[in-house]
Scaffold this motif. Sequence first.
Motif, short mmCIF file in Angstrom:
data_model
loop_
_atom_site.label_atom_id
_atom_site.label_comp_id
_atom_site.label_asym_id
_atom_site.label_seq_id
_atom_site.Cartn_x
_atom_site.Cartn_y
_atom_site.Cartn_z
N CYS A 223 -4.80 4.61 -1.69
CA CYS A 223 -4.08 5.12 -0.81
C CYS A 223 -3.80 4.00 -0.32
O CYS A 223 -2.51 3.20 0.40
CB CYS A 223 -4.29 6.01 0.20
SG CYS A 223 -4.72 7.66 -0.19
N PHE A 224 -4.58 2.38 0.26
CA PHE A 224 -4.10 1.52 0.54
C PHE A 224 -3.25 0.71 0.08
O PHE A 224 -2.67 0.45 0.14
CB PHE A 224 -5.47 0.92 1.43
CG PHE A 224 -5.84 -0.74 1.30
CD1 PHE A 224 -5.33 -0.52 3.26
CD2 PHE A 224 -5.88 -1.43 0.80
CE1 PHE A 224 -5.07 -1.97 3.34
CE2 PHE A 224 -5.92 -3.40 1.00
CZ PHE A 224 -5.40 -2.90 2.71
N VAL A 225 -3.65 0.69 -1.08
CA VAL A 225 -2.65 -0.28 -2.22
C VAL A 225 -1.43 0.40 -2.52
O VAL A 225 -0.92 -0.52 -2.40
CB VAL A 225 -3.37 -0.24 -3.90
CG1 VAL A 225 -2.97 -0.32 -4.48
CG2 VAL A 225 -4.58 -0.62 -3.86
N VAL A 226 -1.27 1.19 -2.25
CA VAL A 226 -0.07 2.13 -2.06
C VAL A 226 0.67 1.47 -1.18
O VAL A 226 2.11 1.48 -1.28
CB VAL A 226 0.03 3.73 -2.35
CG1 VAL A 226 1.53 4.29 -2.85
CG2 VAL A 226 -0.25 4.11 -4.15
N ILE A 227 -0.32 1.67 0.35
CA ILE A 227 0.39 1.40 1.28
C ILE A 227 1.32 -0.11 1.31
O ILE A 227 2.08 -0.44 2.13
CB ILE A 227 -0.20 2.22 2.33
CG1 ILE A 227 -0.31 3.42 2.82
CG2 ILE A 227 0.16 1.18 3.98
CD1 ILE A 227 -1.16 4.32 3.51
N LEU A 228 0.00 -0.61 0.84
CA LEU A 228 0.01 -1.92 0.86
C LEU A 228 1.49 -2.17 0.41
O LEU A 228 1.71 -3.42 0.77
CB LEU A 228 -0.50 -2.94 0.63
CG LEU A 228 -0.63 -4.19 0.53
CD1 LEU A 228 -1.38 -4.71 2.10
CD2 LEU A 228 -2.16 -5.02 -0.16
N GLY A 229 1.57 -1.95 -1.43
CA GLY A 229 2.81 -2.23 -1.54
C GLY A 229 4.58 -2.33 -1.01
O GLY A 229 5.24 -2.51 -1.35
N ALA A 230 4.09 -0.77 -0.44
CA ALA A 230 5.56 -0.34 0.62
C ALA A 230 5.63 -2.02 1.38
O ALA A 230 6.57 -1.80 1.64
CB ALA A 230 5.19 0.77 0.47
N THR A 231 4.48 -1.95 2.04
CA THR A 231 4.51 -2.97 3.34
C THR A 231 5.13 -4.15 2.40
O THR A 231 6.30 -4.64 2.84
CB THR A 231 3.66 -4.16 3.45
OG1 THR A 231 3.01 -2.12 4.22
CG2 THR A 231 2.91 -4.13 4.22
N VAL A 232 4.93 -4.71 1.06
CA VAL A 232 5.10 -5.37 0.52
C VAL A 232 6.98 -5.57 0.43
O VAL A 232 7.61 -5.96 0.41
CB VAL A 232 4.55 -5.88 -0.91
CG1 VAL A 232 5.00 -7.08 -2.00
CG2 VAL A 232 2.79 -6.47 -0.46
N VAL A 233 6.90 -4.61 -0.33
CA VAL A 233 8.80 -4.37 -0.62
C VAL A 233 9.22 -4.22 1.27
O VAL A 233 10.36 -4.87 0.68
CB VAL A 233 9.00 -2.88 -1.33
CG1 VAL A 233 10.12 -2.20 -1.67
CG2 VAL A 233 8.48 -2.56 -2.22
N PHE A 234 8.30 -3.49 2.43
CA PHE A 234 9.62 -4.42 3.21
C PHE A 234 9.54 -5.50 3.17
O PHE A 234 10.65 -6.34 4.09
CB PHE A 234 9.15 -3.38 3.88
CG PHE A 234 9.05 -3.28 5.63
CD1 PHE A 234 10.58 -2.74 5.97
CD2 PHE A 234 8.51 -4.53 6.53
CE1 PHE A 234 11.37 -2.39 7.26
CE2 PHE A 234 9.73 -4.26 8.27
CZ PHE A 234 10.48 -3.23 8.03
N LEU A 235 8.23 -6.57 3.56
CA LEU A 235 8.57 -7.81 3.39
C LEU A 235 9.60 -8.44 2.46
O LEU A 235 10.41 -9.27 3.47
CB LEU A 235 7.44 -8.22 3.56
CG LEU A 235 6.32 -8.07 4.46
CD1 LEU A 235 5.49 -8.31 4.74
CD2 LEU A 235 6.95 -7.84 5.97
N ALA A 236 9.90 -7.94 1.72
CA ALA A 236 10.66 -8.72 0.23
C ALA A 236 12.04 -8.69 0.69
O ALA A 236 12.62 -9.32 0.06
CB ALA A 236 10.12 -8.35 -1.10
#
Length: 160
Positions: free
Chosen positions: A141-154
């Motif tokens: 779950c943390f990895v999925v949320i971290l991925g979404a955060t990276v998408v947001f920043l990108a």
Amino acid sequence: MAKDLDPSDDDGDVLSPSALDPQTHAEIQLLYRESTETLRFVKGHQWKTVGATLLTYLGIVFIAGFINAGPALTQKFMGISIILCCAVIFTLIIYQFWMHNEITKIDRMETFFSSYFKQIRAIKSRSEGNWHRYLLLSFMCFVVILGATVVFLALGKIAP
């Protein structure tokens, strides 16, 4: 050379074989095998779901960067990634419930096998197994949320 099993172990416990008739024992073995295969299947699906989600995130960022998406489109991409994140976490939790059901079936079947089988299964306690499973679920779950955060920043860098 394989070591022969002694009918009593170091603790003085005596081997108590399965009390089932051969046909019923074969049925329980089949069900046990099926449940362990289902566990492997579900665990694999959990990791594949996480991997596919990360690839989808990468695709979203790639497409947004390739077409020079404007603020309106990047907001839509961000909405898609948030919905995807929530859906994937929900799916991972459903998979976890599925694994719990299979483990419960395996625990119930354990009572029909020999005492040696029970001793070997008791090497790793149920609470330790639960700890490992839920720690991995949290990590996924943390990895999925971290991925979404990276998408947001990108996406913020693509269309400020």
